[in-house]
Write an enzyme that holds these catalytic residues in place. Structure first.
Site, PDB file in Angstrom:
ATOM      1  N   SER A 247      36.331  39.732  21.475  1.00 30.84           N
ATOM      2  CA  SER A 247      37.130  38.910  22.434  1.00 30.84           C
ATOM      3  C   SER A 247      37.331  39.506  23.745  1.00 30.84           C
ATOM      4  O   SER A 247      37.338  40.649  24.048  1.00 30.84           O
ATOM      5  CB  SER A 247      38.113  37.995  21.747  1.00 30.84           C
ATOM      6  OG  SER A 247      39.030  39.112  21.523  1.00 30.84           O
ATOM      7  N   LYS A 248      37.628  38.678  24.704  1.00 31.58           N
ATOM      8  CA  LYS A 248      38.051  39.228  26.132  1.00 31.58           C
ATOM      9  C   LYS A 248      39.254  40.006  25.866  1.00 31.58           C
ATOM     10  O   LYS A 248      39.468  40.920  26.561  1.00 31.58           O
ATOM     11  CB  LYS A 248      38.309  37.854  26.991  1.00 31.58           C
ATOM     12  CG  LYS A 248      38.789  38.428  28.359  1.00 31.58           C
ATOM     13  CD  LYS A 248      38.853  37.318  29.370  1.00 31.58           C
ATOM     14  CE  LYS A 248      39.409  38.014  30.672  1.00 31.58           C
ATOM     15  NZ  LYS A 248      40.530  38.449  30.751  1.00 31.58           N
ATOM     16  N   ARG A 249      40.150  39.518  24.751  1.00 31.36           N
ATOM     17  CA  ARG A 249      41.482  40.137  24.814  1.00 31.36           C
ATOM     18  C   ARG A 249      41.198  41.677  24.260  1.00 31.36           C
ATOM     19  O   ARG A 249      41.684  42.880  24.640  1.00 31.36           O
ATOM     20  CB  ARG A 249      42.301  39.549  23.687  1.00 31.36           C
ATOM     21  CG  ARG A 249      43.557  40.075  23.473  1.00 31.36           C
ATOM     22  CD  ARG A 249      44.609  39.034  22.614  1.00 31.36           C
ATOM     23  NE  ARG A 249      44.603  37.765  23.037  1.00 31.36           N
ATOM     24  CZ  ARG A 249      45.240  36.827  22.483  1.00 31.36           C
ATOM     25  NH1 ARG A 249      45.468  36.955  21.096  1.00 31.36           N
ATOM     26  NH2 ARG A 249      45.456  35.850  23.082  1.00 31.36           N
ATOM     27  N   ASP A 252      39.763  43.619  27.311  1.00 35.13           N
ATOM     28  CA  ASP A 252      41.048  43.918  28.019  1.00 35.13           C
ATOM     29  C   ASP A 252      41.916  45.259  27.453  1.00 35.13           C
ATOM     30  O   ASP A 252      42.258  46.160  28.062  1.00 35.13           O
ATOM     31  CB  ASP A 252      41.989  42.892  28.174  1.00 35.13           C
ATOM     32  CG  ASP A 252      41.173  41.892  29.120  1.00 35.13           C
ATOM     33  OD1 ASP A 252      40.340  42.054  29.661  1.00 35.13           O
ATOM     34  OD2 ASP A 252      41.695  40.596  29.215  1.00 35.13           O
TER      35      ASP A 252
END
Length: 493
Positions: A247-249, A252
């Site tokens: 995921s983007k999370r 990051d």
């Protein structure tokens, strides 16, 4: 990444079979509208070099290419489904829907959704008389339009990646086809547009697989079963540890780029650099994405876009998720960067030089690129790892001095200046042979002589050929660096 991979697989299949790659903006869900998303999609595809043959910016015969501009088509087709009794109006409020779910849960009902069983207990055009329905519509009472599914039997359909899939129709709910705002849902608009745009193949992510039965049935309901496209649902991109969808999370948290090009969140103003801003090449990005799910069936991993088009086939796309590996991404970057023509690297390096206030002629920079190319993988490495080409060392590596600088280092370099003054400064072969010959004649170790010379010229303990560097910088600069280096390092030790 996931969105671009889906676009890439569509592009590869399309170009292999001489078709057209279509970009359609599916913007009917106003609740999920993101300002700037459309331009970011187009910019991302442009950077990657997988340009659509038809799009809002490059329309063809099957426009408009934004779903928000195709309302008349959707209205016509939904009216046909209602007339055939294959869709119906539902006037249930959100409170009534919540009550239904609560009731079904308390009854431990096998069905806990709006389906063939529960719909007959709700406020819709199947349970209300025609006069009431007409009155509600005339008063513009908030409502949605739902598909009327059979509620029993089996649906068997084919997926180009998953093979034959069997679904129990009793497990499906009567999905909303038109929302209360008068706009179609993705499910309905997507099927209608694929038909009107004569789409032959729909390649999308695994997360859309549960919706495939609904879409399959819609083609039957709309009378288009003979025009149904081929479906292919791609495997997930997994976290680096292989445990769950990336995921983007996750990106990051791990410091990984997630976008092709930089994205600025319109709400928070937060800017997320993409692969482009990190210095990765489009060829690297596409090669990496292609291998996240597709296997060419050979040992080959490095592919140009042209080679990918020739080799690609959906029957080589796997069902299982593919683990994202940043080390592998960097390997792809090395391969693609080192195969770039020097003049293309120059175009990438030139703005970086300007950002660092470095002035250098193109011819000089091309020489630097040629010397550094096999040692680096990013345009910025020319500056970060080859700063000594453009400026004199401001300091000298302390660890190298401590471990490698010896009392005789000063003697070696002073004697070399005397020899060097009488040699052709632009001939690296002569310079190298002469330096090694001098070291042997004086009884100095070759290794000591090399590291001592490198340290005063570059300030560090490693790098490209010293003698190519000397030939490029010229006699005056080299003598200055040797003398300055001797003075400063000798003073430190």
């Amino acid at each position: 990444m996931g969105g671009v991979r889906t676009a890439l697989y569509n592009y590869l299949l399309c170009k292999k079979h001489h078709g057209k790659f279509i970009l359609r903006i599916e913007d009917t869900d106003q609740a999920r509208f993101v300002e700037g998303a459309e331009s970011h999609i187009i910019k991302s595809l442009s950077w990657c070099g997988i340009l659509p043959d038809e799009s809002p910016e490059n329309p063809g015969a099957f426009g408009p290419y934004r779903q928000s501009e195709r309302s008349e088509i959707y209205q016509k087709e939904i009216a046909g489904l209602i007339e055939k009794g294959l869709a119906y109006y539902a006037f249930d409020t959100s409170e009534e829907l919540d009550q239904m779910r609560t009731r079904l849960e308390s009854e431990k009902s096998a069905s806990r959704q709006y389906d063939a069983i529960t719909r007959m207990t709700m406020r819709n055009s199947l349970t209300l008389d025609d006069a009431t329905v007409k009155e509600l519509l005339e008063k513009k009472t908030p409502h949605v339009i739902r598909i009327k599914l059979p509620g029993e039997g089996k649906l068997i359909f084919s997926d180009l990646v998953r093979g034959t899939i069997e679904v129990d129709l009793a497990s499906l709910d009567d999905k909303v086809l038109f929302k209360s705002d008068g706009l179609p849902t993705y499910h309905f608009a997507n099927v209608v547009d694929d038909y009107y745009m004569q789409i032959s193949h729909v390649i999308r992510g695994e997360e859309w697989l549960p919706s495939a039965p609904l879409h399959w049935i819609l083609y039957d309901y709309l009378g288009w079963s003979d025009k149904r496209p081929e479906f292919a649902h791609l495997p997930l991109i997994l976290k680096p540890d292989g445990k769950g969808k990336l995921s983007k999370r996750d990106c990051d948290r791990l410091g990984l780029p997630v976008f092709a090009v930089a994205w600025k969140d319109p709400v928070t103003g937060e800017v997320s650099d993409g692969y482009a801003e990190k210095g990765y090449l489009p060829e690297t990005f596409l090669n990496m994405l292609a291998m996240l799910g597709w296997n060419p069936g050979t040992e080959q991993e490095y592919f140009t876009l042209t080679e990918m088009i020739e080799a690609f086939s959906l029957d080589r796309v796997g069902k299982s998720g593919s683990r994202f590996d940043m080390a592998k991404v960097n390997w792809f970057q090395e391969q693609h960067f080192r195969k770039l023509p020097d003049h293309e690297i120059l175009e990438l390096v030139r703005p970086l030089l300007k950002d660092h206030n470095i002035t250098a002629e193109d011819g000089f920079v091309l020489h630097v690129i040629a010397l550094m190319k096999d040692r680096i993988a990013f345009p910025g490495d020319i500056i970060s790892q080859g700063a000594f080409f453009f400026q004199r060392p401001a300091s000298y590596d302390e660890i190298t001095i401590r471990k490698k600088w010896k009392p005789e280092s000063k003697e070696i370099l002073e004697q070399w200046i005397a020899v060097y003054e009488n040699l052709p400064a632009d001939n690296p072969t002569v310079l190298e042979e002469s330096y090694k010959k001098m070291l042997e004649a004086k009884g100095y170790a070759i290794g000591l002589g090399m590291i001592s010379l490198r340290l005063v010229l570059t300030g560090i303990g490693g790098g490209p050929s010293l003698f190519d560097l000397m030939a490029l910088l010229g006699r005056e600069e080299i003598v200055h660096r040797i003398q300055t280096g001797i003075s400063q390092i000798h003073a430190e030790v």
